[in-house]
Design an enzyme around this catalytic site. Sequence first.
Site, mmCIF file in Angstrom:
data_model
loop_
_atom_site.group_PDB
_atom_site.id
_atom_site.type_symbol
_atom_site.label_atom_id
_atom_site.label_comp_id
_atom_site.label_asym_id
_atom_site.label_seq_id
_atom_site.Cartn_x
_atom_site.Cartn_y
_atom_site.Cartn_z
ATOM 1 N N HIS A 69 -1.880 6.805 4.041
ATOM 2 C CA HIS A 69 -0.439 6.750 4.276
ATOM 3 C C HIS A 69 0.210 8.026 3.724
ATOM 4 C CE1 HIS A 69 -0.944 2.771 5.630
ATOM 5 N NE2 HIS A 69 -0.359 2.082 4.670
ATOM 6 N N CYS B 249 0.809 -1.233 0.000
ATOM 7 C CA CYS B 249 0.000 0.000 0.000
ATOM 8 C C CYS B 249 0.839 1.278 0.000
ATOM 9 C CB CYS B 249 -0.974 -0.010 1.177
ATOM 10 S SG CYS B 249 -0.240 -0.525 2.727
#
Length: 357
Positions: A246, A153
Amino acid sequence: MTTRSEPFRVAVLGATGAVGQRFVTLLTGHPWFELTALAASERSAGRTYRDAVSWIQTRPIDETVAAMSVHTIDELMDHDFDVVFSALDASVARDIEPEFARRSLVVTNASAHRMDEGVPLLVPEVNPDHLALLPAAEDGADLPRGIVANPNCSTIGLVLALKPLASAFGFDRIFVSTLQAVSGAGLPGVSSYQILDNVIPWIPGEEEKLEIETGKILGRVRAGTIEPAEVAVSAQCNRVPVVDGHTLCVSVDLKGDPRLEDVREAWRSFRAAPQELGLPSAPAQPTVYLGDDAPPQARVHRDLGRGMTTSIGRLRECPILGYRFVALSHNTLRGAAGGALLAAELAVSRCARRGGE
Ligand code: A2P
Protein backbone atom coordinates in the site's frame (compact mmCIF):
# COMPACT_ATOMS: atom_id res chain seq x y z
CA MET A 1 14.26 -13.70 25.34
CA THR A 2 11.34 -15.30 27.16
CA THR A 3 11.85 -17.13 30.44
CA ARG A 4 9.89 -20.18 29.21
CA SER A 5 11.83 -23.07 27.81
CA GLU A 6 8.91 -24.79 25.97
CA PRO A 7 7.28 -23.14 22.91
CA PHE A 8 3.97 -21.30 23.14
CA ARG A 9 1.10 -23.41 21.75
CA VAL A 10 -0.75 -21.51 19.05
CA ALA A 11 -3.81 -21.95 16.84
CA VAL A 12 -4.82 -20.10 13.66
CA LEU A 13 -8.52 -19.34 13.02
CA GLY A 14 -9.38 -18.67 9.38
CA ALA A 15 -6.23 -20.57 8.39
CA THR A 16 -7.29 -21.18 4.78
CA GLY A 17 -7.80 -17.51 3.80
CA ALA A 18 -5.23 -15.09 2.37
CA VAL A 19 -4.11 -13.76 5.76
CA GLY A 20 -4.44 -17.19 7.40
CA GLN A 21 -1.96 -18.57 4.87
CA ARG A 22 0.48 -15.81 5.77
CA PHE A 23 0.13 -16.76 9.45
CA VAL A 24 0.81 -20.39 8.63
CA THR A 25 3.90 -19.48 6.58
CA LEU A 26 5.33 -17.14 9.21
CA LEU A 27 4.67 -19.58 12.06
CA THR A 28 6.48 -22.44 10.31
CA GLY A 29 9.84 -22.74 12.06
CA HIS A 30 9.10 -19.84 14.41
CA PRO A 31 11.52 -19.93 17.37
CA TRP A 32 8.88 -19.29 20.09
CA PHE A 33 5.52 -20.41 18.66
CA GLU A 34 4.43 -23.92 17.79
CA LEU A 35 1.48 -24.23 15.39
CA THR A 36 -0.75 -26.85 17.00
CA ALA A 37 -4.21 -26.34 15.44
CA LEU A 38 -5.93 -24.89 12.36
CA ALA A 39 -9.57 -23.87 11.99
CA ALA A 40 -11.75 -22.64 9.14
CA SER A 41 -15.39 -22.91 8.07
CA GLU A 42 -17.50 -26.08 7.94
CA ARG A 43 -16.61 -26.22 4.24
CA SER A 44 -12.95 -26.94 5.07
CA ALA A 45 -13.30 -28.80 8.37
CA GLY A 46 -12.43 -32.50 8.41
CA ARG A 47 -10.02 -32.19 5.49
CA THR A 48 -6.26 -31.97 5.60
CA TYR A 49 -4.91 -28.46 5.28
CA ARG A 50 -3.41 -29.39 1.90
CA ASP A 51 -6.86 -30.39 0.58
CA ALA A 52 -8.79 -27.53 2.15
CA VAL A 53 -6.61 -24.61 1.12
CA SER A 54 -6.17 -22.83 -2.24
CA TRP A 55 -2.52 -22.05 -1.55
CA ILE A 56 -1.41 -18.68 -2.99
CA GLN A 57 1.95 -18.21 -1.23
CA THR A 58 5.19 -18.40 -3.20
CA ARG A 59 6.76 -20.62 -0.52
CA PRO A 60 5.37 -24.19 -0.61
CA ILE A 61 3.28 -25.41 2.35
CA ASP A 62 5.37 -27.06 5.02
CA GLU A 63 4.76 -30.84 4.78
CA THR A 64 3.89 -31.24 8.48
CA VAL A 65 1.36 -28.41 8.32
CA ALA A 66 -0.08 -29.69 5.02
CA ALA A 67 -0.95 -32.97 6.74
CA MET A 68 -2.69 -31.32 9.74
CA SER A 69 -6.48 -31.58 9.99
CA VAL A 70 -8.61 -28.47 9.67
CA HIS A 71 -11.11 -28.10 12.52
CA THR A 72 -14.31 -26.18 13.00
CA ILE A 73 -14.11 -23.23 15.37
CA ASP A 74 -16.36 -25.07 17.83
CA GLU A 75 -13.97 -28.02 18.02
CA LEU A 76 -11.17 -25.73 19.24
CA MET A 77 -13.25 -23.63 21.60
CA ASP A 78 -12.50 -25.63 24.77
CA HIS A 79 -8.80 -26.14 24.11
CA ASP A 80 -6.09 -24.29 25.97
CA PHE A 81 -3.82 -22.40 23.60
CA ASP A 82 -1.31 -19.82 24.70
CA VAL A 83 -1.96 -17.64 21.65
CA VAL A 84 -4.78 -17.75 19.09
CA PHE A 85 -4.21 -15.88 15.84
CA SER A 86 -7.42 -14.86 14.10
CA ALA A 87 -7.67 -14.23 10.36
CA LEU A 88 -11.47 -14.48 10.36
CA ASP A 89 -13.82 -12.10 8.60
CA ALA A 90 -15.03 -9.39 10.97
CA SER A 91 -18.61 -10.69 10.94
CA VAL A 92 -17.48 -14.14 12.13
CA ALA A 93 -14.81 -12.79 14.50
CA ARG A 94 -17.20 -10.57 16.47
CA ASP A 95 -18.73 -13.34 18.62
CA ILE A 96 -15.97 -15.92 18.40
CA GLU A 97 -12.91 -13.94 19.49
CA PRO A 98 -14.24 -12.97 22.96
CA GLU A 99 -14.94 -16.67 23.62
CA PHE A 100 -11.33 -17.63 22.87
CA ALA A 101 -10.08 -14.58 24.79
CA ARG A 102 -11.41 -16.05 28.03
CA ARG A 103 -8.77 -18.80 27.90
CA SER A 104 -6.05 -17.46 25.56
CA LEU A 105 -4.34 -14.37 24.25
CA VAL A 106 -6.14 -13.64 20.96
CA VAL A 107 -4.21 -11.61 18.40
CA THR A 108 -6.54 -10.67 15.61
CA ASN A 109 -6.37 -9.13 12.19
CA ALA A 110 -10.16 -8.69 12.08
CA SER A 111 -11.68 -5.25 12.58
CA ALA A 112 -14.55 -6.38 14.84
CA HIS A 113 -13.01 -5.37 18.21
CA ARG A 114 -10.42 -2.76 17.21
CA MET A 115 -12.21 0.15 18.79
CA ASP A 116 -13.34 -1.72 21.95
CA GLU A 117 -12.25 0.12 25.09
CA GLY A 118 -10.22 -2.72 26.61
CA VAL A 119 -8.54 -3.82 23.37
CA PRO A 120 -5.06 -2.54 22.51
CA LEU A 121 -4.88 -1.54 18.82
CA LEU A 122 -1.24 -2.40 18.63
CA VAL A 123 1.63 -1.48 16.35
CA PRO A 124 4.54 -2.73 18.43
CA GLU A 125 6.96 0.09 17.53
CA VAL A 126 4.31 2.78 17.96
CA ASN A 127 2.27 2.07 21.10
CA PRO A 128 3.77 -0.89 23.01
CA ASP A 129 2.55 0.70 26.26
CA HIS A 130 -1.07 0.06 25.18
CA LEU A 131 -0.58 -3.59 26.17
CA ALA A 132 -1.30 -2.31 29.68
CA LEU A 133 -5.00 -2.42 28.70
CA LEU A 134 -4.96 -6.21 28.89
CA PRO A 135 -6.17 -7.65 32.16
CA ALA A 136 -3.23 -8.78 34.29
CA ALA A 137 -2.30 -12.44 34.04
CA GLU A 138 -4.22 -14.48 36.56
CA ASP A 139 -2.37 -16.16 39.41
CA GLY A 140 -0.30 -19.00 38.10
CA ALA A 141 -0.63 -17.96 34.45
CA ASP A 142 2.39 -16.54 32.70
CA LEU A 143 0.37 -14.98 29.87
CA PRO A 144 -2.56 -12.57 29.89
CA ARG A 145 -5.95 -13.34 28.38
CA GLY A 146 -7.75 -10.89 26.13
CA ILE A 147 -7.75 -9.51 22.62
CA VAL A 148 -4.95 -7.58 20.93
CA ALA A 149 -6.03 -6.13 17.58
CA ASN A 150 -3.96 -5.43 14.53
CA PRO A 151 -5.02 -2.14 12.92
CA ASN A 152 -6.18 -1.68 9.33
CA CYS A 153 -3.35 -2.39 6.86
CA SER A 154 -3.16 1.22 5.61
CA THR A 155 -3.30 2.64 9.12
CA ILE A 156 -0.26 0.58 10.11
CA GLY A 157 1.95 2.09 7.39
CA LEU A 158 0.64 5.56 8.22
CA VAL A 159 1.30 5.41 11.97
CA LEU A 160 4.74 3.85 11.48
CA ALA A 161 5.68 6.82 9.28
CA LEU A 162 4.07 9.29 11.70
CA LYS A 163 5.34 7.97 15.04
CA PRO A 164 8.89 9.39 14.74
CA LEU A 165 7.33 12.72 13.73
CA ALA A 166 4.87 12.63 16.65
CA SER A 167 7.75 12.01 19.09
CA ALA A 168 10.08 14.66 17.63
CA PHE A 169 7.70 17.45 16.56
CA GLY A 170 3.96 16.77 16.98
CA PHE A 171 1.11 17.60 14.57
CA ASP A 172 -2.64 18.26 14.50
CA ARG A 173 -3.69 17.59 10.93
CA ILE A 174 -2.96 14.94 8.33
CA PHE A 175 -4.15 14.45 4.80
CA VAL A 176 -3.54 10.99 3.33
CA SER A 177 -4.35 9.58 -0.08
CA THR A 178 -3.79 5.82 -0.48
CA LEU A 179 -3.04 3.54 -3.44
CA GLN A 180 -3.93 0.09 -2.13
CA ALA A 181 -3.02 -3.35 -3.41
CA VAL A 182 -5.61 -5.93 -4.44
CA SER A 183 -4.43 -8.46 -1.83
CA GLY A 184 -5.99 -6.18 0.79
CA ALA A 185 -9.40 -7.26 -0.47
CA GLY A 186 -8.77 -10.93 0.48
CA LEU A 187 -9.91 -13.87 -1.62
CA PRO A 188 -11.47 -13.77 -4.18
CA GLY A 189 -11.34 -9.97 -3.78
CA VAL A 190 -11.94 -7.62 -6.71
CA SER A 191 -12.36 -9.26 -10.11
CA SER A 192 -9.67 -8.88 -12.78
CA TYR A 193 -12.24 -7.16 -15.01
CA GLN A 194 -12.80 -4.51 -12.34
CA ILE A 195 -9.16 -3.75 -11.54
CA LEU A 196 -7.06 -4.25 -14.69
CA ASP A 197 -6.53 -0.97 -16.59
CA ASN A 198 -8.32 0.79 -13.74
CA VAL A 199 -8.21 2.63 -10.42
CA ILE A 200 -11.17 2.25 -8.06
CA PRO A 201 -11.38 5.36 -5.86
CA TRP A 202 -13.56 3.76 -3.21
CA ILE A 203 -12.84 1.04 -0.66
CA PRO A 204 -15.90 0.74 1.58
CA GLY A 205 -15.13 1.52 5.23
CA GLU A 206 -11.43 2.13 4.66
CA GLU A 207 -11.33 5.90 5.00
CA GLU A 208 -13.25 5.77 8.27
CA LYS A 209 -10.82 3.18 9.67
CA LEU A 210 -7.79 5.34 8.83
CA GLU A 211 -9.46 8.39 10.36
CA ILE A 212 -10.55 6.73 13.62
CA GLU A 213 -7.78 4.20 14.28
CA THR A 214 -4.92 6.71 13.93
CA GLY A 215 -6.10 8.71 16.96
CA LYS A 216 -6.45 5.60 19.13
CA ILE A 217 -3.00 4.25 18.22
CA LEU A 218 -1.25 7.58 18.80
CA GLY A 219 -3.26 8.12 22.01
CA ARG A 220 -2.19 7.71 25.64
CA VAL A 221 -3.13 5.18 28.29
CA ARG A 222 -5.02 7.02 31.03
CA ALA A 223 -6.73 5.23 33.93
CA GLY A 224 -6.94 1.91 32.10
CA THR A 225 -8.33 3.34 28.89
CA ILE A 226 -7.02 5.14 25.79
CA GLU A 227 -7.27 8.89 25.46
CA PRO A 228 -7.12 9.35 21.67
CA ALA A 229 -4.58 11.78 20.20
CA GLU A 230 -6.21 15.01 19.03
CA VAL A 231 -5.39 14.69 15.36
CA ALA A 232 -7.68 15.34 12.41
CA VAL A 233 -7.15 12.83 9.60
CA SER A 234 -8.63 13.25 6.14
CA ALA A 235 -8.24 10.06 4.06
CA GLN A 236 -9.01 9.19 0.44
CA CYS A 237 -8.52 5.52 -0.45
CA ASN A 238 -7.99 4.01 -3.90
CA ARG A 239 -7.66 0.39 -5.06
CA VAL A 240 -4.93 0.04 -7.72
CA PRO A 241 -3.69 -2.90 -9.85
CA VAL A 242 -0.78 -3.82 -7.56
CA VAL A 243 -0.58 -7.26 -5.92
CA ASP A 244 1.03 -6.35 -2.56
CA GLY A 245 2.06 -3.03 -0.99
CA HIS A 246 0.00 0.00 0.00
CA THR A 247 1.36 3.42 -1.02
CA LEU A 248 0.41 6.47 1.06
CA CYS A 249 0.78 10.11 -0.06
CA VAL A 250 0.78 12.12 3.16
CA SER A 251 0.68 15.82 4.07
CA VAL A 252 1.17 16.84 7.72
CA ASP A 253 1.42 20.12 9.69
CA LEU A 254 4.53 19.45 11.79
CA LYS A 255 4.93 21.79 14.75
CA GLY A 256 7.96 24.03 15.24
CA ASP A 257 8.89 24.33 11.53
CA PRO A 258 11.59 21.63 11.64
CA ARG A 259 14.25 21.55 8.93
CA LEU A 260 13.70 18.86 6.30
CA GLU A 261 16.96 17.24 7.40
CA ASP A 262 15.64 16.89 10.96
CA VAL A 263 12.52 15.17 9.62
CA ARG A 264 14.59 12.73 7.54
CA GLU A 265 16.77 12.02 10.58
CA ALA A 266 13.69 11.25 12.72
CA TRP A 267 12.83 8.38 10.34
CA ARG A 268 16.42 7.19 9.98
CA SER A 269 17.07 6.98 13.71
CA PHE A 270 13.71 5.51 14.72
CA ARG A 271 14.06 2.37 16.86
CA ALA A 272 11.56 1.06 19.40
CA ALA A 273 10.72 -1.77 21.81
CA PRO A 274 10.76 -4.62 19.21
CA GLN A 275 14.27 -3.67 18.10
CA GLU A 276 15.51 -3.20 21.68
CA LEU A 277 14.06 -6.57 22.71
CA GLY A 278 15.36 -8.29 19.56
CA LEU A 279 11.93 -9.82 18.79
CA PRO A 280 12.16 -12.51 16.08
CA SER A 281 9.91 -10.69 13.56
CA ALA A 282 11.25 -7.19 14.23
CA PRO A 283 12.98 -5.49 11.29
CA ALA A 284 16.32 -3.85 12.07
CA GLN A 285 14.76 -0.56 10.96
CA PRO A 286 10.99 0.04 11.24
CA THR A 287 11.28 3.06 8.89
CA VAL A 288 13.83 3.80 6.17
CA TYR A 289 14.19 7.07 4.31
CA LEU A 290 15.05 6.21 0.70
CA GLY A 291 15.85 9.75 -0.43
CA ASP A 292 14.26 12.89 -1.83
CA ASP A 293 14.56 11.57 -5.39
CA ALA A 294 13.96 7.91 -4.53
CA PRO A 295 10.25 7.31 -4.16
CA PRO A 296 9.10 4.10 -2.48
CA GLN A 297 7.60 1.77 -5.08
CA ALA A 298 5.47 -1.27 -4.32
CA ARG A 299 7.20 -3.82 -6.52
CA VAL A 300 10.69 -2.64 -5.59
CA HIS A 301 10.52 -1.84 -1.87
CA ARG A 302 7.64 -3.78 -0.27
CA ASP A 303 9.88 -6.63 0.93
CA LEU A 304 12.40 -4.43 2.76
CA GLY A 305 12.99 -5.76 6.27
CA ARG A 306 11.19 -9.02 5.27
CA GLY A 307 8.08 -6.95 4.53
CA MET A 308 8.12 -5.32 7.98
CA THR A 309 9.86 -2.01 7.16
CA THR A 310 7.94 1.08 6.03
CA SER A 311 9.83 2.85 3.23
CA ILE A 312 9.56 6.60 2.96
CA GLY A 313 10.74 9.10 0.35
CA ARG A 314 10.03 12.36 -1.46
CA LEU A 315 9.95 14.58 1.64
CA ARG A 316 9.24 18.14 0.55
CA GLU A 317 7.36 21.24 1.56
CA CYS A 318 3.57 21.32 1.23
CA PRO A 319 1.94 24.70 0.49
CA ILE A 320 -1.09 23.76 2.56
CA LEU A 321 0.08 21.69 5.57
CA GLY A 322 3.84 22.38 5.54
CA TYR A 323 5.32 18.92 4.83
CA ARG A 324 4.49 16.05 2.50
CA PHE A 325 6.02 12.66 1.75
CA VAL A 326 5.29 9.21 0.31
CA ALA A 327 5.31 5.99 2.37
CA LEU A 328 4.95 2.33 1.42
CA SER A 329 4.04 -0.61 3.64
CA HIS A 330 3.54 -4.31 2.83
CA ASN A 331 -0.15 -4.84 3.51
CA THR A 332 -0.28 -8.60 4.09
CA LEU A 333 3.03 -8.82 6.00
CA ARG A 334 3.44 -5.73 8.20
CA GLY A 335 -0.20 -4.82 7.57
CA ALA A 336 -1.65 -8.20 8.57
CA ALA A 337 -0.02 -11.48 9.63
CA GLY A 338 3.52 -10.13 10.19
CA GLY A 339 2.25 -7.24 12.29
CA ALA A 340 0.04 -9.55 14.36
CA LEU A 341 2.92 -11.96 14.90
CA LEU A 342 5.17 -9.14 16.09
CA ALA A 343 2.39 -8.00 18.43
CA ALA A 344 2.17 -11.51 19.89
CA GLU A 345 5.95 -11.66 20.32
CA LEU A 346 5.88 -8.36 22.19
CA ALA A 347 3.00 -9.49 24.41
CA VAL A 348 4.54 -12.82 25.39
CA SER A 349 7.98 -11.29 25.83
CA ARG A 350 6.62 -8.61 28.20
CA CYS A 351 4.53 -11.08 30.15
CA ALA A 352 7.15 -13.77 30.45
CA ARG A 353 9.48 -11.12 31.83
CA ARG A 354 6.73 -9.81 34.09
CA GLY A 355 6.14 -13.34 35.35
CA GLY A 356 9.83 -13.67 36.18
CA GLU A 357 9.99 -10.47 38.22
P1 A2P B 1 -13.00 -21.31 4.48
O1 A2P B 1 -11.80 -21.30 3.57
O2 A2P B 1 -13.32 -22.69 4.96
O3 A2P B 1 -14.19 -20.59 3.90
P2 A2P B 1 -10.63 -14.61 3.49
O4 A2P B 1 -10.79 -13.34 4.27
O5 A2P B 1 -9.35 -14.67 2.72
O6 A2P B 1 -11.85 -14.91 2.68
O7 A2P B 1 -10.51 -15.80 4.62
C1 A2P B 1 -11.53 -16.05 5.54
C2 A2P B 1 -11.15 -17.23 6.44
O8 A2P B 1 -12.18 -17.38 7.43
C3 A2P B 1 -11.09 -18.56 5.71
O9 A2P B 1 -10.15 -19.40 6.35
C4 A2P B 1 -12.50 -19.11 5.90
O10 A2P B 1 -12.58 -20.53 5.83
C5 A2P B 1 -12.78 -18.67 7.32
N1 A2P B 1 -14.21 -18.58 7.60
C6 A2P B 1 -15.16 -17.93 6.89
N2 A2P B 1 -16.37 -18.08 7.48
C7 A2P B 1 -16.18 -18.86 8.58
C8 A2P B 1 -17.03 -19.37 9.61
N3 A2P B 1 -18.33 -19.10 9.63
N4 A2P B 1 -16.47 -20.11 10.59
C9 A2P B 1 -15.15 -20.35 10.59
N5 A2P B 1 -14.29 -19.90 9.65
C10 A2P B 1 -14.79 -19.16 8.65
